[in-house]
Design a protein around this motif. Structure first.
Motif, short mmCIF file in Angstrom:
data_model
loop_
_atom_site.label_atom_id
_atom_site.label_comp_id
_atom_site.label_asym_id
_atom_site.label_seq_id
_atom_site.Cartn_x
_atom_site.Cartn_y
_atom_site.Cartn_z
N ASP A 66 5.71 2.65 3.01
CA ASP A 66 5.00 3.59 2.90
C ASP A 66 5.34 4.96 3.42
O ASP A 66 6.00 5.17 4.43
CB ASP A 66 3.85 2.96 4.20
CG ASP A 66 2.47 3.89 4.26
OD1 ASP A 66 2.67 5.00 3.50
OD2 ASP A 66 1.49 3.48 4.78
N GLU A 109 1.55 2.66 -5.65
CA GLU A 109 0.20 3.10 -5.21
C GLU A 109 0.35 4.47 -4.90
O GLU A 109 0.78 4.85 -3.74
CB GLU A 109 -0.23 2.04 -3.81
CG GLU A 109 -1.84 2.38 -3.56
CD GLU A 109 -2.15 1.46 -2.42
OE1 GLU A 109 -3.24 1.84 -1.73
OE2 GLU A 109 -1.76 0.23 -2.47
N GLU A 160 8.21 -3.78 1.42
CA GLU A 160 6.99 -2.56 1.39
C GLU A 160 7.53 -1.49 2.23
O GLU A 160 8.10 -1.29 3.14
CB GLU A 160 5.96 -3.16 2.14
CG GLU A 160 5.03 -2.47 1.89
CD GLU A 160 3.27 -3.03 2.50
OE1 GLU A 160 2.42 -2.32 3.06
OE2 GLU A 160 3.51 -4.20 2.82
N THR A 212 3.78 2.95 -1.13
CA THR A 212 2.75 3.85 -1.26
C THR A 212 3.15 5.37 -0.84
O THR A 212 3.99 5.36 0.02
CB THR A 212 1.85 3.40 0.19
OG1 THR A 212 1.47 1.86 -0.15
CG2 THR A 212 0.45 4.14 0.09
N VAL A 234 -1.77 7.63 -3.32
CA VAL A 234 -2.75 7.82 -2.41
C VAL A 234 -2.86 9.21 -1.97
O VAL A 234 -2.22 10.08 -2.22
CB VAL A 234 -2.59 7.18 -1.06
CG1 VAL A 234 -2.86 5.54 -1.40
CG2 VAL A 234 -1.63 7.47 -0.35
N ARG A 275 5.40 -2.32 -7.30
CA ARG A 275 3.95 -1.62 -7.62
C ARG A 275 3.98 -0.26 -6.72
O ARG A 275 4.18 -0.35 -5.77
CB ARG A 275 2.76 -2.59 -7.00
CG ARG A 275 1.25 -2.09 -7.29
CD ARG A 275 0.43 -3.07 -7.03
NE ARG A 275 0.37 -3.72 -5.88
CZ ARG A 275 -0.31 -2.95 -4.63
NH1 ARG A 275 -1.14 -2.20 -4.86
NH2 ARG A 275 -0.28 -3.94 -3.54
N ARG A 283 3.63 7.89 2.32
CA ARG A 283 2.47 8.99 2.08
C ARG A 283 2.64 10.21 2.94
O ARG A 283 3.12 10.12 4.31
CB ARG A 283 1.04 8.35 2.31
CG ARG A 283 0.59 7.97 3.85
CD ARG A 283 -0.40 7.38 3.74
NE ARG A 283 -0.18 5.81 3.50
CZ ARG A 283 -1.30 4.98 3.23
NH1 ARG A 283 -2.26 5.13 3.26
NH2 ARG A 283 -0.63 3.75 3.17
N LEU A 309 6.09 -3.13 -3.01
CA LEU A 309 5.15 -1.98 -2.96
C LEU A 309 5.52 -0.64 -2.45
O LEU A 309 6.19 -0.72 -1.29
CB LEU A 309 3.97 -2.50 -2.16
CG LEU A 309 2.72 -1.49 -1.99
CD1 LEU A 309 2.09 -1.32 -2.97
CD2 LEU A 309 1.72 -2.31 -0.94
#
Length: 469
Positions: A409, A456, A407, A433, A458, A454, A411, A431
């Motif tokens: 992140d 995502e 994962e 993000t 945001v 995946r 963003r 994942l």
């Protein structure tokens, strides 16, 4: 209070609702402050809470040491009463108490916290993104506070349960200003498992001589620019959790650190708004057994020594320009969180020496321009958060060596416009993000070599809500 009762009575029969309504209308559950008892009204909520949550918790709590499900839930709720009601406290603080003192598995402790929040018995907020979903590694950015007098309820119920009450002790200096009043606490002190103290400025001679042989968790709340640790810390041979929380607006200098040399069983330390001068060598040696160190708005850790057994390191809102080199010499660390350090420009070159790291959060570091190439040595890393690193311009090609990364992140990394081609080698990634621009590049990587990825997308959700405490 109505929302608490309604939420906990959800699903009850019409007759149950009528019985509760009649009790309230008759004044049976009014408060002592108004003649009969202030905290008996919420008693409906806690009684119903055990019934409503019983079936869920029977599946959530699987450990041999728990003899009564109701007792577990009640003890966890009563523990909340030892935290100040007008402060937002990091959720990790109460979770650490439940893990190290109550012997709960961490995922079970998180389940209990989530259920208490959903039942309106506490309030959960996030300091950055508004989301209170407890996902991988984000409990350190969640904060809890009491709502509708829930702290008073917890303290009231504890006071009326002699077995549970003797395990907890809350001392507010204004209520224990004389030696005679402190003497009244001696018998209880010998049985206290969790101790919480609220004071103003404290010098060495302001503390009374007490003995706490059974205490496993200590919460020190104060408002001052100078604070002397109590000498009775030396009697806490079983202490596992220590929290020192300065409620003032200015950082406080902490003195008397030599008492730390007695705390050989200590596992978790949480410090907030403090300045720590040089710690004597024997004090540092005593802390070598700690597994978790959390620092928020603190200074004085530039020359921090390596903690060889440390598993979890959290640094939040530090104004230092650089990280202490000692953090690169902690081989047992599994989780490292460095957040909201707005002056931090570089990570140590040897950052990758934390070879056992599973979770790494480098969030809200706006002046950080690059990640060290040694990050490729973190071959056990599963979770990486570089969100809100607005100055980050690129990812090093060595990031492709993180074969176990699941994962990511990223963003609001607004200056990061292109991905290294080696991201296609992140075969375990599930994942990502991110924002729209960089998301398109991840979708191309997905089509090339990461079919299970995946992405995502945001929007910006950063806030300064953490200032409202």
């Amino acid at each position: 209070m109505v929302s608490v009762i309604a939420n906990c009575m959800h699903g009850e029969s019409h007759k149950a609702w009528m019985r509760a309504t009649n009790k309230i209308c008759k004044g049976k559950y009014r408060s002592e402050h108004h003649g009969k008892g202030l905290y008996k009204l919420p008693q409906i909520s806690t009684d119903s809470l055990s019934d409503v949550l019983c079936q869920y918790l029977q599946y959530a709590l699987h450990f041999a040491s728990i003899h009564s499900l109701d007792d577990v839930l009640k003890e966890c709720f009563l523990d909340l009463g030892l935290f100040l009601g007008d402060r937002k406290i990091c959720a990790d603080a109460i979770l650490d108490i439940w893990v190290y003192v109550r012997k709960l598995q961490r995922h079970d402790a998180i389940d209990i916290l989530s259920q208490l929040a959903s039942s309106n018995l506490l309030n959960l907020t996030s300091n950055s993104r508004g989301s209170t979903t407890m996902s991988y590694g984000n409990t350190s950015e969640l904060y809890f506070s009491h709502r509708d007098g829930m702290r008073n309820l917890a303290m009231y119920l504890g006071h009326h349960d002699n077995i549970l009450h003797c395990k907890r002790l809350f001392i507010e200096r204004k209520n224990f200003g004389s030696l005679e009043k402190w003497e009244l606490l001696r018998d209880r002190a010998s049985h206290t498992q969790i101790l919480s103290i609220l004071t103003g400025p404290m010098e060495e001679n302001d503390w009374y001589d007490m003995n706490f042989p059974e205490t496993e968790a200590l919460l020190l709340f104060f408002t001052s620019t100078e604070y002397f640790l109590p000498q009775f810390l030396k009697s806490m041979k079983k202490l596992k959790f220590l929290m020192i929380f300065n409620c003032g607006t200015n950082k406080a200098i902490v003195k008397g650190l030599d008492v730390l040399s007695s705390l050989t069983q200590l596992k978790s330390v949480r410090l907030e708004r403090l300045i720590l001068p040089f710690v004597e060598k024997r004090g540092i040696e005593a802390l070598q057994n700690i597994e978790k160190l959390s620092l928020s708005l603190c200074e004085g850790f530039e020359n921090i020594s390596p903690f060889t057994k440390l598993k979890d390191f959290n640094l939040d809102h530090s104004n230092d320009l650089d990280l202490p080199l000692g953090i690169c010499k902690m081989p047992s660390t599994l989780s490292c969180s460095i957040t909201n350090c707005h002056q931090l420009q570089n990570l140590p070159y040897d950052f990758g020496n934390m070879s056992n790291l599973r979770m790494l959060r480098l969030s809200a570091l706006p002046r950080l321009e690059q990640l060290p190439v040694s990050i490729g040595k973190l071959v056990q890393l599963e979770y990486l958060d570089i969100s809100l690193c607005e100055g980050l311009k690129e990812l090093p090609k060595e990031i492709g060596q993180l074969k176990k990364l699941r994962e990511l992140d990223m963003r609001e990394c607004t200056r990061l416009m292109a991905l290294a081609s080696t991201v296609c080698e992140l075969s375990s990634l599930k994942l990502v993000t991110c924002d729209v621009t960089i998301g398109k590049q991840w979708l191309r990587a997905k089509n090339i070599s990461i079919p299970e990825l995946r992405v995502e997308i945001v929007e910006a959700r950063f806030s300064l809500g953490w200032l409202d405490d």
